[in-house]
Design an enzyme around this catalytic site. Structure first.
Site, PDB file in Angstrom:
ATOM      1  N   SER A  91       4.823  -1.836  -8.467  1.00 46.19           N
ATOM      2  CA  SER A  91       3.647  -1.006  -8.772  1.00 46.19           C
ATOM      3  C   SER A  91       2.595  -1.807  -9.517  1.00 46.19           C
ATOM      4  N   LEU A 131      -8.282   7.448  -9.791  1.00 43.41           N
ATOM      5  CA  LEU A 131      -8.714   8.414  -8.778  1.00 43.41           C
ATOM      6  C   LEU A 131      -8.210   9.819  -9.148  1.00 43.41           C
ATOM      7  N   PRO A 134      -6.524  15.523 -13.760  1.00 38.72           N
ATOM      8  CA  PRO A 134      -5.574  16.581 -14.133  1.00 38.72           C
ATOM      9  C   PRO A 134      -5.541  17.714 -13.102  1.00 38.72           C
ATOM     10  N   SER A 138      -3.789  15.399  -4.559  1.00 41.37           N
ATOM     11  CA  SER A 138      -3.823  15.194  -3.106  1.00 41.37           C
ATOM     12  C   SER A 138      -5.219  15.348  -2.520  1.00 41.37           C
ATOM     13  N   TRP A 163      -2.325  10.085 -14.740  1.00 44.76           N
ATOM     14  CA  TRP A 163      -1.273   9.383 -13.979  1.00 44.76           C
ATOM     15  C   TRP A 163      -1.739   8.005 -13.544  1.00 44.76           C
ATOM     16  N   GLU A 364       0.385   7.659  -4.049  1.00 43.69           N
ATOM     17  CA  GLU A 364      -0.214   7.046  -2.844  1.00 43.69           C
ATOM     18  C   GLU A 364      -0.113   7.957  -1.633  1.00 43.69           C
ATOM     19  N   THR A 366       1.446  12.083  -1.008  1.00 45.91           N
ATOM     20  CA  THR A 366       2.795  12.672  -0.991  1.00 45.91           C
ATOM     21  C   THR A 366       3.337  12.668   0.442  1.00 45.91           C
TER      22      THR A 366
HETATM   23  P1  TGC Z   1     -11.221  12.798   5.409  1.00 48.43           P
HETATM   24  O1  TGC Z   1     -12.322  13.675   5.894  1.00 48.43           O
HETATM   25  O2  TGC Z   1      -9.981  12.676   6.203  1.00 48.43           O
HETATM   26  O3  TGC Z   1     -11.785  11.308   5.151  1.00 48.43           O
HETATM   27  C1  TGC Z   1     -12.943  11.052   4.391  1.00 48.43           C
HETATM   28  C2  TGC Z   1     -13.439   9.675   4.799  1.00 48.43           C
HETATM   29  O4  TGC Z   1     -12.458   8.680   4.471  1.00 48.43           O
HETATM   30  C3  TGC Z   1     -11.995   8.018   5.679  1.00 48.43           C
HETATM   31  N1  TGC Z   1     -10.532   7.855   5.520  1.00 48.43           N
HETATM   32  C4  TGC Z   1      -9.930   6.681   5.320  1.00 48.43           C
HETATM   33  N2  TGC Z   1     -10.402   5.438   5.261  1.00 48.43           N
HETATM   34  C5  TGC Z   1      -9.514   4.445   5.038  1.00 48.43           C
HETATM   35  N3  TGC Z   1      -8.188   4.652   4.843  1.00 48.43           N
HETATM   36  C6  TGC Z   1      -7.673   5.901   4.887  1.00 48.43           C
HETATM   37  N4  TGC Z   1      -6.382   6.100   4.689  1.00 48.43           N
HETATM   38  C7  TGC Z   1      -8.550   6.974   5.135  1.00 48.43           C
HETATM   39  N5  TGC Z   1      -8.387   8.330   5.243  1.00 48.43           N
HETATM   40  C8  TGC Z   1      -9.598   8.841   5.480  1.00 48.43           C
HETATM   41  C9  TGC Z   1     -12.350   8.946   6.810  1.00 48.43           C
HETATM   42  O5  TGC Z   1     -12.499   8.243   8.010  1.00 48.43           O
HETATM   43  C10 TGC Z   1     -13.655   9.531   6.314  1.00 48.43           C
HETATM   44  O6  TGC Z   1     -14.669   8.542   6.491  1.00 48.43           O
HETATM   45  P2  TGC Z   1     -16.186   8.970   6.836  1.00 48.43           P
HETATM   46  O7  TGC Z   1     -16.883   7.680   7.093  1.00 48.43           O
HETATM   47  O8  TGC Z   1     -16.076   9.869   8.026  1.00 48.43           O
HETATM   48  O9  TGC Z   1     -16.705   9.682   5.619  1.00 48.43           O
HETATM   49  O10 TGC Z   1     -10.890  13.258   3.911  1.00 48.43           O
HETATM   50  P3  TGC Z   1     -10.085  14.529   3.385  1.00 48.43           P
HETATM   51  O11 TGC Z   1     -10.853  15.051   2.216  1.00 48.43           O
HETATM   52  O12 TGC Z   1      -9.755  15.450   4.515  1.00 48.43           O
HETATM   53  O13 TGC Z   1      -8.759  13.863   2.794  1.00 48.43           O
HETATM   54  C11 TGC Z   1      -7.808  13.304   3.610  1.00 48.43           C
HETATM   55  C12 TGC Z   1      -6.521  13.033   2.800  1.00 48.43           C
HETATM   56  C13 TGC Z   1      -5.887  14.309   2.322  1.00 48.43           C
HETATM   57  C14 TGC Z   1      -5.573  12.325   3.776  1.00 48.43           C
HETATM   58  C15 TGC Z   1      -6.833  12.130   1.601  1.00 48.43           C
HETATM   59  O14 TGC Z   1      -7.577  12.808   0.663  1.00 48.43           O
HETATM   60  C16 TGC Z   1      -5.590  11.580   0.917  1.00 48.43           C
HETATM   61  O15 TGC Z   1      -5.071  10.535   1.339  1.00 48.43           O
HETATM   62  N6  TGC Z   1      -5.079  12.213  -0.183  1.00 48.43           N
HETATM   63  C17 TGC Z   1      -3.996  11.657  -0.967  1.00 48.43           C
HETATM   64  C18 TGC Z   1      -4.543  11.111  -2.264  1.00 48.43           C
HETATM   65  C19 TGC Z   1      -3.774   9.925  -2.734  1.00 48.43           C
HETATM   66  O16 TGC Z   1      -3.021   9.294  -2.035  1.00 48.43           O
HETATM   67  N7  TGC Z   1      -3.988   9.560  -3.995  1.00 48.43           N
HETATM   68  C20 TGC Z   1      -3.399   8.365  -4.516  1.00 48.43           C
HETATM   69  C21 TGC Z   1      -4.007   8.009  -5.853  1.00 48.43           C
HETATM   70  S1  TGC Z   1      -3.739   6.319  -6.358  1.00 48.43           S
HETATM   71  C22 TGC Z   1      -2.104   6.199  -6.585  1.00 48.43           C
HETATM   72  O17 TGC Z   1      -1.332   7.055  -6.345  1.00 48.43           O
HETATM   73  C23 TGC Z   1      -1.652   4.915  -7.119  1.00 48.43           C
HETATM   74  S2  TGC Z   1       0.050   4.827  -7.371  1.00 48.43           S
HETATM   75  C24 TGC Z   1       0.053   3.356  -8.141  1.00 48.43           C
HETATM   76  C25 TGC Z   1       1.157   2.490  -7.834  1.00 48.43           C
HETATM   77  O18 TGC Z   1       1.299   1.982  -6.677  1.00 48.43           O
HETATM   78  O19 TGC Z   1       1.868   2.246  -8.806  1.00 48.43           O
HETATM   79  P1  FAD Z   2      -0.578  17.889  -5.914  1.00 44.93           P
HETATM   80  O1  FAD Z   2      -1.684  17.329  -5.104  1.00 44.93           O
HETATM   81  O2  FAD Z   2      -0.890  18.973  -6.877  1.00 44.93           O
HETATM   82  O3  FAD Z   2       0.577  18.359  -4.939  1.00 44.93           O
HETATM   83  C1  FAD Z   2       1.690  19.171  -5.372  1.00 44.93           C
HETATM   84  C2  FAD Z   2       2.506  19.518  -4.121  1.00 44.93           C
HETATM   85  O4  FAD Z   2       1.678  20.254  -3.191  1.00 44.93           O
HETATM   86  C3  FAD Z   2       2.976  18.265  -3.353  1.00 44.93           C
HETATM   87  O5  FAD Z   2       4.241  18.507  -2.792  1.00 44.93           O
HETATM   88  C4  FAD Z   2       1.934  18.142  -2.250  1.00 44.93           C
HETATM   89  O6  FAD Z   2       2.398  17.426  -1.128  1.00 44.93           O
HETATM   90  C5  FAD Z   2       1.698  19.607  -1.926  1.00 44.93           C
HETATM   91  N1  FAD Z   2       0.406  19.784  -1.248  1.00 44.93           N
HETATM   92  C6  FAD Z   2      -0.841  19.483  -1.701  1.00 44.93           C
HETATM   93  N2  FAD Z   2      -1.756  19.745  -0.770  1.00 44.93           N
HETATM   94  C7  FAD Z   2      -1.091  20.220   0.319  1.00 44.93           C
HETATM   95  C8  FAD Z   2      -1.470  20.641   1.622  1.00 44.93           C
HETATM   96  N3  FAD Z   2      -2.750  20.617   2.025  1.00 44.93           N
HETATM   97  N4  FAD Z   2      -0.495  21.061   2.463  1.00 44.93           N
HETATM   98  C9  FAD Z   2       0.813  21.057   2.099  1.00 44.93           C
HETATM   99  N5  FAD Z   2       1.243  20.661   0.880  1.00 44.93           N
HETATM  100  C10 FAD Z   2       0.296  20.242   0.010  1.00 44.93           C
HETATM  101  N6  FAD Z   2      -3.150   8.100  -9.277  1.00 44.93           N
HETATM  102  C11 FAD Z   2      -4.188   7.218  -9.439  1.00 44.93           C
HETATM  103  O7  FAD Z   2      -5.340   7.550  -9.161  1.00 44.93           O
HETATM  104  N7  FAD Z   2      -3.971   5.966  -9.916  1.00 44.93           N
HETATM  105  C12 FAD Z   2      -2.735   5.527 -10.256  1.00 44.93           C
HETATM  106  O8  FAD Z   2      -2.584   4.361 -10.663  1.00 44.93           O
HETATM  107  C13 FAD Z   2      -1.628   6.427 -10.113  1.00 44.93           C
HETATM  108  N8  FAD Z   2      -0.386   6.029 -10.515  1.00 44.93           N
HETATM  109  C14 FAD Z   2       0.636   6.951 -10.503  1.00 44.93           C
HETATM  110  C15 FAD Z   2       1.863   6.607 -11.053  1.00 44.93           C
HETATM  111  C16 FAD Z   2       2.894   7.544 -11.106  1.00 44.93           C
HETATM  112  C17 FAD Z   2       4.193   7.187 -11.735  1.00 44.93           C
HETATM  113  C18 FAD Z   2       2.711   8.813 -10.517  1.00 44.93           C
HETATM  114  C19 FAD Z   2       3.842   9.830 -10.511  1.00 44.93           C
HETATM  115  C20 FAD Z   2       1.501   9.164  -9.981  1.00 44.93           C
HETATM  116  C21 FAD Z   2       0.444   8.248  -9.974  1.00 44.93           C
HETATM  117  N9  FAD Z   2      -0.831   8.588  -9.489  1.00 44.93           N
HETATM  118  C22 FAD Z   2      -1.883   7.718  -9.618  1.00 44.93           C
HETATM  119  C23 FAD Z   2      -1.090   9.951  -9.048  1.00 44.93           C
HETATM  120  C24 FAD Z   2      -0.594  10.269  -7.640  1.00 44.93           C
HETATM  121  O9  FAD Z   2      -1.374   9.649  -6.676  1.00 44.93           O
HETATM  122  C25 FAD Z   2      -0.595  11.791  -7.460  1.00 44.93           C
HETATM  123  O10 FAD Z   2       0.465  12.296  -8.255  1.00 44.93           O
HETATM  124  C26 FAD Z   2      -0.429  12.205  -6.011  1.00 44.93           C
HETATM  125  O11 FAD Z   2      -1.572  11.870  -5.259  1.00 44.93           O
HETATM  126  C27 FAD Z   2      -0.156  13.714  -5.864  1.00 44.93           C
HETATM  127  O12 FAD Z   2      -1.023  14.466  -6.627  1.00 44.93           O
HETATM  128  P2  FAD Z   2      -0.460  15.604  -7.622  1.00 44.93           P
HETATM  129  O13 FAD Z   2       0.656  15.007  -8.410  1.00 44.93           O
HETATM  130  O14 FAD Z   2      -1.615  16.159  -8.341  1.00 44.93           O
HETATM  131  O15 FAD Z   2       0.188  16.690  -6.697  1.00 44.93           O
END
Ligand code: TGC
Ligand code: FAD
Length: 385
Positions: A91, A131, A134, A138, A163, A364, A366
């Protein structure tokens, strides 16, 4: 023997050297301490960052600015070896390279690149990626953090992120915020007045990893703090695609570690006058675990080859993240059963990997988000809303 398909024979000589170097680093510098770090909930970021930098592992798939400029498969192999040690270690490297350095490298100004990338690549500086908030995880498009541009050109940021890996040890945060013109990324030195970070405690997963809340209270930044070359949600989402690629490789290392621990244990633990590995039920478990580990490895190698030839799509990365994390978690849980009561102690790596993988399943994107992404790719219909 866990590598039934001999996948590593497909690696180039240089990739095999990278594998061996990272594996030796993990064995020498991390493995002897990791259960202690996990138990006490610490990750020695400042000590490990320069060592990881020295090995060229920070931003290793980026070109120039002190980065190693290696291929994507090499980056994946390094992630695999790091995560065989602990998901927290991988990570740290994922966040530094793919979430802090990548957006600056891809979307930053020349000044942002020269200011930050060499220091981040060497491990002298640490980065984080803000990103999640609170009230939104997702659905990052619903973020509330907002950046207002004043007549002087300065930006003023207000909001909170939650987070955030590396948050309270970072020197620089890449913060995503809404603006009048849509979502933008900001390069925020963490000593800017109004910026604060507080480490989150009481985690039972990724304990050897720093996770923090970020607070932005009238954080004033110059006009050139914005990443100039991207706007909209595709900015942060494209960074996630980079980091998810590292994860789909990384978890194959955690799976391998669990499988090895289970095999070793099964060969030595005697019950009913026989090693438990001689029972057919145990062998069935081990065989399925090996099949799943190798299938995950093949998926990672295939996606690595697609990325190295410029053909990898975000949907394929979702496929890999979904399939490989699920496989690794199932393998860890099955290994836990083979170790019996010993499976719940930190004397063995299994429960630590298992608990870590619960976070990896969620961050990254769910499991559900990646399922919906594949569902959309298959049907053309959006089921997110
Ligand atoms: P949507 O309408 O699908 O897309 C908006 C714009 O973004 C483009 N796009 C992407 N581009 C590159 N890579 C991807 N994976 C992309 N997905 C979408 C898309 O083409 C569009 O572009 P444009 O030019 O048309 O504007 O957006 P949406 O609002 O419907 O959301 C789609 C969804 C739900 C898949 C997206 O919001 C999502 O992936 N949600 C999950 C959030 C997430 O993963 N958060 C992670 C936070 S960081 C983290 O967890 C770090 S952990 C740290 C560690 O590794 O320790
Ligand atoms: P929520 O989005 O509230 O989701 C809760 C539940 O609802 C999940 O099961 C989800 O899949 C479900 N759900 C949500 N929407 C839907 C839907 N449309 N349909 C069906 N089910 C749905 N974020 C950063 O920005 N930077 C970081 O460095 C980072 N590091 C992290 C490190 C750790 C240890 C952890 C645990 C998290 C970290 N995150 C980071 C945050 C992480 O990306 C989020 O926890 C993740 O994206 C999910 O968001 P949430 O926890 O708010 O869950």
């Amino acid at each position: 023997m866990t590598d039934l398909l001999r996948i590593d024979d497909e690696f180039t000589h240089e990739q095999q050297l990278i594998r061996d170097t990272v594996r030796a680093f993990v064995d020498d510098q991390v493995a002897p301490h990791i259960s202690e770090w996990f138990e006490s909930g610490v990750f020695p970021s400042r000590e490990l960052a320069p060592a990881l930098g020295e090995l060229g592992l920070l931003g290793m798939h980026l070109e120039g600015y002190g980065c190693a400029g290696l291929d994507a498969t090499s980056y994946g192999i390094a992630c695999r070896e790091l995560e065989a040690g602990d998901s927290g270690l991988r990570s740290f490297v994922s966040v530094q390279g793919s979430l802090a350095m990548f957006p600056i490298w891809k979307y930053g100004s020349e000044e942002q690149k020269t200011t930050w990338l060499p220091r981040l690549a060497s491990g002298e500086a640490i980065g984080c990626f803000g990103l999640t908030e609170p009230d939104q995880g997702s659905d990052p498009g619903a973020m509330r953090t907002y950046a207002k541009q004043e007549a002087s050109g300065d930006w003023v940021l207000n909001g909170a992120k939650m987070w955030i890996t590396n948050g309270s040890v970072a020197d620089v945060a890449v913060v995503w915020a809404g603006t009048e013109g849509g979502i933008r990324g900001f390069v925020v030195p963490t000593d800017t007045p109004g910026f604060s970070a507080v480490e989150m405690h009481r985690k039972l997963s990724l304990r050897a990893s720093v996770t923090s809340s970020l607070y932005l209270d009238d954080v004033r930044l110059p006009a050139d703090a914005v990443l100039p070359h991207v706007s909209g949600l595709k900015g942060p989402l494209s960074c996630l695609t980079e980091a998810r690629f590292g994860i789909l490789w990384g978890v194959t290392g955690a799976a391998r570690s669990c499988l090895s621990a289970a095999i070793d244990y099964a060969k030595t633990r005697v019950q009913f006058d026989r090693p438990i590995g001689a029972f057919q039920l145990t062998q069935e478990k081990l065989a399925w675990m090996a099949v799943a580990t190798e299938q995950a490895g093949l998926t990672a190698l295939h996606l690595g080859r697609l990325k190295d030839t410029g053909r990898l799509t975000p949907q394929q990365v979702s496929f890999g993240k979904l399939a490989n994390v699920r496989a690794a978690l199932d393998i860890a849980r099955q290994a836990r059963t083979i170790l019996g009561a010993n499976g719940i102690t930190l004397e063995y790596p299994v429960i630590r990997h298992m608990n870590n993988l619960e976070s990896v399943l969620t961050y990254e994107g769910t499991q559900e988000i990646h399922l919906l992404t594949l569902g959309r790719a298959l049907t053309g219909l959006d089921a997110f809303r």
